[in-house]
Design a protein around this motif. Structure first.
Motif, PDB file in Angstrom:
ATOM      1  N   MET A 160       4.321   8.274   3.007  1.00 35.29           N
ATOM      2  CA  MET A 160       4.817   9.619   2.705  1.00 35.29           C
ATOM      3  C   MET A 160       4.416  10.571   3.819  1.00 35.29           C
ATOM      4  SD  MET A 160       6.447  11.488   0.612  1.00 35.29           S
ATOM      5  CE  MET A 160       6.605  10.304  -0.712  1.00 35.29           C
TER       6      MET A 160
ATOM      7  N   ASP B 254       5.705  -1.065   3.219  1.00 35.70           N
ATOM      8  CA  ASP B 254       4.730  -0.221   2.515  1.00 35.70           C
ATOM      9  C   ASP B 254       5.357   1.138   2.250  1.00 35.70           C
ATOM     10  OD1 ASP B 254       2.743  -2.110   2.539  1.00 35.70           O
ATOM     11  OD2 ASP B 254       1.971  -1.489   4.480  1.00 35.70           O
ATOM     12  N   MET B 255       4.882   1.781   1.203  1.00 33.97           N
ATOM     13  CA  MET B 255       5.338   3.145   0.917  1.00 33.97           C
ATOM     14  C   MET B 255       4.522   4.096   1.785  1.00 33.97           C
ATOM     15  SD  MET B 255       7.114   5.273  -1.110  1.00 33.97           S
ATOM     16  CE  MET B 255       7.380   4.836  -2.818  1.00 33.97           C
TER      17      MET B 255
ATOM     18  N   GLN C  40       1.417   4.225  -8.301  1.00 36.10           N
ATOM     19  CA  GLN C  40       0.747   5.299  -7.556  1.00 36.10           C
ATOM     20  C   GLN C  40       1.516   6.595  -7.768  1.00 36.10           C
ATOM     21  OE1 GLN C  40      -1.935   4.387  -5.888  1.00 36.10           O
ATOM     22  NE2 GLN C  40      -1.654   2.319  -5.100  1.00 36.10           N
TER      23      GLN C  40
ATOM     24  N   ILE D 282      -4.940   6.781   1.413  1.00 40.15           N
ATOM     25  CA  ILE D 282      -4.472   5.398   1.538  1.00 40.15           C
ATOM     26  C   ILE D 282      -4.725   4.755   0.174  1.00 40.15           C
ATOM     27  CG2 ILE D 282      -4.860   3.169   2.673  1.00 40.15           C
ATOM     28  CD1 ILE D 282      -6.137   4.825   5.009  1.00 40.15           C
ATOM     29  N   ASN D 283      -3.678   4.258  -0.460  1.00 39.89           N
ATOM     30  CA  ASN D 283      -3.814   3.655  -1.796  1.00 39.89           C
ATOM     31  C   ASN D 283      -3.477   2.166  -1.721  1.00 39.89           C
ATOM     32  OD1 ASN D 283      -4.082   6.091  -3.773  1.00 39.89           O
ATOM     33  ND2 ASN D 283      -2.498   6.668  -2.323  1.00 39.89           N
TER      34      ASN D 283
ATOM     35  N   GLU E  52       4.670  14.636   5.602  1.00 40.54           N
ATOM     36  CA  GLU E  52       4.623  16.048   5.189  1.00 40.54           C
ATOM     37  C   GLU E  52       6.002  16.590   4.796  1.00 40.54           C
ATOM     38  OE1 GLU E  52       2.090  18.758   4.221  1.00 40.54           O
ATOM     39  OE2 GLU E  52       1.258  17.463   5.762  1.00 40.54           O
TER      40      GLU E  52
ATOM     41  N   PHE F 185      -8.945  10.186   5.917  1.00 35.15           N
ATOM     42  CA  PHE F 185      -8.068   9.675   4.848  1.00 35.15           C
ATOM     43  C   PHE F 185      -8.920   9.123   3.702  1.00 35.15           C
ATOM     44  CE2 PHE F 185      -4.785  10.192   7.819  1.00 35.15           C
ATOM     45  CZ  PHE F 185      -3.564  10.022   7.187  1.00 35.15           C
TER      46      PHE F 185
ATOM     47  N   SER G 269       0.830  -1.208   0.000  1.00 29.87           N
ATOM     48  CA  SER G 269       0.000   0.000   0.000  1.00 29.87           C
ATOM     49  C   SER G 269       0.866   1.260   0.000  1.00 29.87           C
ATOM     50  CB  SER G 269      -0.880  -0.008   1.243  1.00 29.87           C
ATOM     51  OG  SER G 269      -0.056  -0.004   2.383  1.00 29.87           O
ATOM     52  N   PHE G 270       0.258   2.362  -0.304  1.00 31.35           N
ATOM     53  CA  PHE G 270       0.950   3.645  -0.280  1.00 31.35           C
ATOM     54  C   PHE G 270       0.124   4.584   0.588  1.00 31.35           C
ATOM     55  CE2 PHE G 270       1.831   7.690  -2.935  1.00 31.35           C
ATOM     56  CZ  PHE G 270       2.704   8.155  -1.962  1.00 31.35           C
ATOM     57  N   ILE G 271       0.674   4.955   1.741  1.00 30.60           N
ATOM     58  CA  ILE G 271      -0.049   5.817   2.678  1.00 30.60           C
ATOM     59  C   ILE G 271       0.581   7.198   2.634  1.00 30.60           C
ATOM     60  CG2 ILE G 271      -0.709   6.141   5.094  1.00 30.60           C
ATOM     61  CD1 ILE G 271      -0.062   2.863   4.983  1.00 30.60           C
ATOM     62  N   ASN G 272      -0.196   8.171   2.211  1.00 31.58           N
ATOM     63  CA  ASN G 272       0.333   9.529   2.052  1.00 31.58           C
ATOM     64  C   ASN G 272      -0.283  10.434   3.119  1.00 31.58           C
ATOM     65  OD1 ASN G 272       1.120  12.061   1.221  1.00 31.58           O
ATOM     66  ND2 ASN G 272       0.995  11.534  -0.952  1.00 31.58           N
ATOM     67  N   TYR G 273       0.536  10.764   4.141  1.00 32.71           N
ATOM     68  CA  TYR G 273       0.049  11.603   5.235  1.00 32.71           C
ATOM     69  C   TYR G 273      -0.110  13.049   4.794  1.00 32.71           C
ATOM     70  CZ  TYR G 273       0.532   7.836   8.549  1.00 32.71           C
ATOM     71  OH  TYR G 273       0.364   6.657   9.206  1.00 32.71           O
ATOM     72  N   SER G 274       0.598  13.397   3.731  1.00 27.95           N
ATOM     73  CA  SER G 274       0.539  14.776   3.277  1.00 27.95           C
ATOM     74  C   SER G 274      -0.782  15.051   2.541  1.00 27.95           C
ATOM     75  CB  SER G 274       1.733  15.058   2.372  1.00 27.95           C
ATOM     76  OG  SER G 274       1.746  16.401   2.028  1.00 27.95           O
ATOM     77  N   SER G 275      -1.131  14.166   1.604  1.00 22.61           N
ATOM     78  CA  SER G 275      -2.403  14.364   0.898  1.00 22.61           C
ATOM     79  C   SER G 275      -3.541  13.585   1.569  1.00 22.61           C
ATOM     80  CB  SER G 275      -2.264  13.956  -0.567  1.00 22.61           C
ATOM     81  OG  SER G 275      -1.824  12.626  -0.662  1.00 22.61           O
TER      82      SER G 275
END
Lengths: 195, 158
Positions: free
Chosen positions: B6, B3-4, B38, A11-12, B8, A70, A2-8
């Motif tokens: 990201m 896991d990837m 992604q 959760i992908n 801030e 999220f 998965s790809f977890i983006n805290y900035s945007s």
């Protein structure tokens, strides 16, 4: 993976539909695409041959809503089912978070189901995954046809672990969203459990 | 496999690198994509692009090229270049796990793009190294420690 983006705040996750040739993987995605609100989906891409057989993969990005602020996004992929596209199937499994095995319920496709199921286990194993440990559901497709094998028989062959299973008729949509919801839920639960 | 994730701070650093690369390379657009397709970051003129589809197809392309490399006993082919009538695409792998895509037209050149990509790749590699180190620290808080089973159930209510 998965790809977890805290900035945007996203959760992908990646879900792969696997199964023998002509079992209905692409039809599952086409139905989901047709019945999803335009705001919640991206473009569906099919890399197919001139005869509409999947050559590399189909791709459908979906948004399922928000959890605690999220956005949850799922990227759905299908693999090419035909036996000789094995190298492509291995590539598409890379980074998978959840698998749907679509079985063709017709009696004459029993061997193709078993072969594809063995191939799935093998290809996952090659990449360090264990089918018994990743989010995984089974769909028995084409239940509307007259020559289908009994569910119990199919279960013995391709669902020995007794993971969640669904009867389906992908052309009419029966069972399609139940299958998707079940695997998506397992993926999120696994992500939660893994932390 | 990790896991990837990201955060801030790293996201801001990555965006700065992509924005500078877009400027210095005279590019139309810059996309940074993870190997699973992604989109991580974008810079430049991306409003008219379907970046989700582009990301997935580029990742598929890179995966297929990687497959060819391994059949030929090469570790990987680190770069690809597609030449079109209007738009050219330069694709390279950074830090072995992300894909840097530069779209450019006649206002730039392959030589300039390659030169600028080299510097940006080094900078991005160091950001991804620190990101990886952060993710592997057990003390890093995770969104998933807050999510309950009920939250997940609620997502699937009809």
């Amino acid at each position: 993976m998965s790809f977890i983006n805290y900035s945007s705040r996203e959760i992908n996750c990646k879900i792969v539909y696997y199964g023998p040739g002509l079992c209905g993987k692409t039809t599952n995605l086409q139905y989901i695409y047709a019945r999803t609100n335009p705001d919640a989906k991206g473009k569906m891409i099919s890399l197919a041959t001139e005869t509409e057989r999947t050559l590399f993969f189909d791709f459908l990005p979906l948004s399922l809503g928000e959890i605690r602020g999220f956005k949850t996004r799922f990227h759905l992929y299908t693999v090419p089912g035909q036996v000789f596209y094995d190298a492509s199937r291995k590539l598409i499994l890379k980074g998978v978070d959840g698998v749907v095995f679509v079985a063709d319920s017709q009696i004459e496709r029993t061997e193709a189901n078993i072969e594809s199921f063995d191939n799935l286990e093998h290809n996952l194993y090659e990449q360090g995954y264990d089918l018994a440990k990743i989010p995984y559901v089974v769909q028995y497709n084409k239940r509307d046809l007259p020559n289908v094998a009994p569910i119990a028989e199919l279960r013995d062959l391709i669902n020995p672990e007794q993971v969640p299973e669904f009867e389906a008729v992908a052309t009419t949509g029966y069972g399609v969203f139940d299958t998707l919801k079940a695997v998506a839920k397992l993926v999120l639960t696994e992500l939660k459990r893994g932390r | 496999m990790t896991d990837m994730v990201m955060y801030e701070e790293e996201y801001r650093q990555i965006q700065e690198v992509c924005a500078r690369l877009h400027r210095d390379a005279n590019a139309s657009a810059v996309l940074l994509i993870d190997k699973n397709g992604q989109l991580i970051s974008e810079a430049g003129d991306t409003g008219h692009l379907d970046t989700t589809s582009l990301s997935s197809l580029t990742a598929g392309n890179v995966a297929a090229t990687g497959g060819i490399a391994s059949l030929l006993k090469e570790k990987e082919f680190t770069g690809q270049f597609h030449e079109g009538e209007q738009i050219n695409v330069h694709i390279s792998i950074v830090a072995q796990r992300v894909i840097l895509v530069i779209l450019f037209d006649e206002r730039s050149s392959l030589g300039l793009v390659r030169l600028r990509v080299r510097r940006a790749s080094d900078e991005l590699s160091s950001v991804f190294d620190s990101l990886l180190a952060k993710v592997q620290q057990p003390s890093t808080p995770s969104i998933f420690s807050e999510i309950t089973d009920e939250d997940i159930d609620n997502l699937f209510k009809d």
